[in-house]
Design an enzyme around this catalytic site. Sequence first.
Site, short mmCIF file in Angstrom:
data_model
loop_
_atom_site.label_atom_id
_atom_site.label_comp_id
_atom_site.label_asym_id
_atom_site.label_seq_id
_atom_site.Cartn_x
_atom_site.Cartn_y
_atom_site.Cartn_z
N PHE A 1 0.81 -1.14 -0.10
CA PHE A 1 0.10 0.00 0.10
C PHE A 1 0.76 1.38 -0.18
O PHE A 1 0.35 2.27 0.36
CB PHE A 1 -0.91 0.13 1.28
CG PHE A 1 -1.70 -1.23 1.46
CD1 PHE A 1 -2.49 -1.61 0.38
CD2 PHE A 1 -1.43 -2.10 2.50
CE1 PHE A 1 -3.31 -2.89 0.52
CE2 PHE A 1 -1.99 -3.28 2.80
CZ PHE A 1 -2.94 -3.72 1.77
N LYS B 1 4.02 1.28 -4.87
CA LYS B 1 5.41 0.79 -5.66
C LYS B 1 4.70 0.51 -6.90
O LYS B 1 5.44 0.96 -8.12
CB LYS B 1 5.53 -0.60 -5.11
CG LYS B 1 6.10 -0.32 -3.82
CD LYS B 1 6.97 -1.61 -3.11
CE LYS B 1 5.81 -2.74 -3.05
NZ LYS B 1 4.65 -2.59 -2.07
N GLU C 1 6.93 -6.67 -8.06
CA GLU C 1 7.17 -7.88 -7.31
C GLU C 1 8.33 -8.66 -7.23
O GLU C 1 8.43 -10.00 -7.31
CB GLU C 1 5.81 -8.76 -7.50
CG GLU C 1 4.57 -8.03 -7.23
CD GLU C 1 3.99 -7.75 -5.75
OE1 GLU C 1 4.83 -7.82 -4.90
OE2 GLU C 1 2.96 -7.45 -5.72
N VAL C 2 9.30 -7.87 -7.31
CA VAL C 2 10.73 -8.37 -7.59
C VAL C 2 11.17 -9.31 -6.68
O VAL C 2 11.91 -10.30 -6.70
CB VAL C 2 11.71 -7.46 -8.18
CG1 VAL C 2 12.07 -6.49 -6.79
CG2 VAL C 2 12.85 -7.96 -8.62
N CYS D 1 0.40 4.35 7.85
CA CYS D 1 0.15 3.31 8.92
C CYS D 1 -1.50 3.07 9.24
O CYS D 1 -2.20 4.16 9.61
CB CYS D 1 0.79 3.53 10.34
SG CYS D 1 0.55 2.36 11.51
ZN LIG Z 1 1.58 3.42 13.34
#
Ligand SMILES: [Zn+2]
Length: 206
Positions: free
Chosen positions: A23, A26, A93-94, A149
């Site tokens: 998330f 990338k 997704e290397v 977060c």
């Molecule tokens: Zn946090």
Amino acid sequence: MPPVIRTQPHAGGWLEVVCGPMFSGKSEELIRRLRRAEIAGQRALIVKPLIDDRYDVGHVVSHAGAKMRAVTAQSGGEVERLAGGYDAVGIDEVQFFDDAIVGAIDVLVSGGARVVAAGLAQDFRGLPFGAMPTLLCVAEFVDKLEAVCHRCGGPATMTQRLVDGRPAPFGGETIQVGALDSYEARCRACFAPGLDVAAGALAHAG
Ligand SMILES: [Zn+2]
């Protein structure tokens, strides 16, 4: 001292690594870079591991909905074969590729390709993921993206894996792609490591 200016090399290939937790955008960044290469008239290709079958096998699709055509490969050697002759090569997704991906990227870069490798820096345990440590070492350019977060809203650098709402066991399988609701991006303070195998006995007892 002149200021540090980030410029692209004049000739030859180079490696860019885009890493971060889930998330963090990338895939979106990978698509953005490859799309711009295409706009510049370069031959561009995105390769992704066959294991990643979420959403759409023939495309890279970001969580935000950005989408670009992609081919799948099962090994580093296959990436090398598929990507030969392209000016710009994206690898999504290397971290899921075997160690041979390092040599494959080196061959592509030595042949003059610009390679953009995107993937998770850490697995759900917080440990370096696959070939990512080596790729970060040898890359010309590195971008570490952070997510938000899910717990506190701070900058998240880690991926929390949840099984039935609880931190996944430390000894659990590393690779489990596509179950969106069982992962959260978390900051270091909110990241909760799972019980290890020994402590797992407690879970069995409970
Ligand atoms: Zn946090």
